[in-house]
Design an enzyme around this catalytic site. Structure first.
Site, PDB file in Angstrom:
ATOM      1  N   GLU A   1       0.818  -1.221   0.000  1.00  0.00           N
ATOM      2  CA  GLU A   1       0.000   0.000   0.000  1.00  0.00           C
ATOM      3  C   GLU A   1       0.850   1.268   0.000  1.00  0.00           C
ATOM      4  OE1 GLU A   1      -2.575  -3.323   1.147  1.00  0.00           O
ATOM      5  OE2 GLU A   1      -0.595  -2.673   1.835  1.00  0.00           O
TER       6      GLU A   1
ATOM      7  N   HIS B   1      -9.009  -5.476  11.304  1.00  0.00           N
ATOM      8  CA  HIS B   1      -9.742  -5.367  10.043  1.00  0.00           C
ATOM      9  C   HIS B   1     -11.093  -4.684  10.233  1.00  0.00           C
ATOM     10  CE1 HIS B   1      -6.792  -8.445   9.162  1.00  0.00           C
ATOM     11  NE2 HIS B   1      -7.082  -8.393   7.889  1.00  0.00           N
TER      12      HIS B   1
END
Length: 327
Positions: free
Chosen positions: A60, A129
């Site tokens: 990322e 998450h």
């Protein structure tokens, strides 16, 4: 108007903007060969080819930086994060570069880029998450933050975001990708960034909620109606810039406010809305502003605990009863 799933509405918006402007392209993990982790980009590789639908490594930090560089050179990247939790790996690129370059260059440079992906909890995915990121990114001037609750808003706001010359944080939700709703399609059909939507009109209490918490608030409003309490539900849609005037207008009518925010309570968007309303409309309030948020802990994993962790209908109903002074 056709009825589309939220993932289909997002795909339609990206497809139309890529057809309109050859500078728009999509990159991210599994967006091409796999058709997207949640099938948002299904079929787009076949239509646009590998130069515009680009699979990236699991990095990322790397592909966020590549996208920012591309934006500085005149392209309009759409960066898909499989989940916004993974974007923390690349957050320095977003907040130190994307958010600040236009200001630091005195307006000579612009960063037209959309960072989009799944946000918040989605059942048993664990603490790493399940973060709701709206408040985190809304802290930084230079970023626009959008959090959508339905397919029509997703379509119109994503098109506006792609055309915007500033970086946009675009929050979706895994559990809503299959949500169906009517979508007003049109190549130039845009929803303005910074304008709230009234989802349900009411006269007794204002409920402000976004993303999937909007639907929890709507269910709570239905329960309250059975008790004779009329709740007005406002979806801000854009967290920054925030349409505070729409919220103030509703509070002027109902004189009560409850905010539903899936983030943890400390330094949340709900906290900011609370401050702005009491600063500008204190005399309009007939009761203290209440917040219904996730619990002030990392998200649990067990099914019964994660269900208790996020805002629930009964909590919203109880908060509305409290501000309405109903026992």
């Amino acid at each position: 108007m056709p009825e589309l799933q939220l993932r289909e509405a997002l795909r339609a918006a990206m497809t139309e903007e890529m057809e309109r402007d050859e500078n728009v392209f999509l990159l991210g993990e599994e967006v091409a060969e796999y058709n997207g982790a949640y099938k948002v980009s299904e079929g787009m590789l076949a239509q646009f080819g590998p130069k515009r639908i680009i699979d990236t490594p699991i990095s990322e930090l790397g592909f966020s930086g590549v996208a920012i560089g591309a934006a500085l050179k005149g392209l309009r990247p759409i960066v898909e994060f499989m989940t916004w939790n993974f974007a923390f790996v690349g957050i320095d690129q977003i907040i130190s570069n994307a958010a600040k370059i236009r200001y630091m260059s005195g307006g000579q440079l612009k960063v037209p880029i959309v960072f989009r992906g799944a946000n918040g909890s989605a059942g048993q995915l664990g603490a790493t998450h399940s973060t709701s990121v709206e408040s985190i990114y809304s802290v930084f001037p230079g970023l626009k933050v959008i959090s959508v609750s339905n397919p029509d808003d997703a379509y119109g706001l994503l098109k506006s975001s792609i055309r915007d010359d500033d970086p946009v944080i675009f929050c979706e939700s895994e559990v809503m990708f299959g949500l169906k709703g009517e979508v007003e399609l049109g190549k130039d059909r845009l929803i303005p960034i910074g304008k709230a939507r009234i989802g349900r009109e009411g006269s007794d209490v204002t409920l402000v909620a976004w993303n999937k918490s909007y639907w929890t608030a709507m269910r709570a409003a239905e329960e309250l109606a059975k008790e004779g309490i009329s709740a007005e539900v406002i979806d801000p849609r854009t967290i920054r810039p925030l349409d505070i005037d729409a919220i103030l207008g509703s509070v002027a009518k109902t004189n009560r406010l409850v905010i539903v925010d899936e983030a943890n309570p400390f330094a949340s968007v709900a906290s900011e809305i609370t401050y702005q309303v009491q600063e500008r409309a204190f005399d309009r309030l007939d009761a203290p502003i209440l917040r219904v948020t996730s619990q002030d802990i990392p998200a649990p994993y067990a099914k019964n605990l994660i269900e208790a962790y996020v805002p629930q209908v009964h909590e919203i109903v109880e908060a509305c009863r409290s501000v309405s002074y109903v026992a």
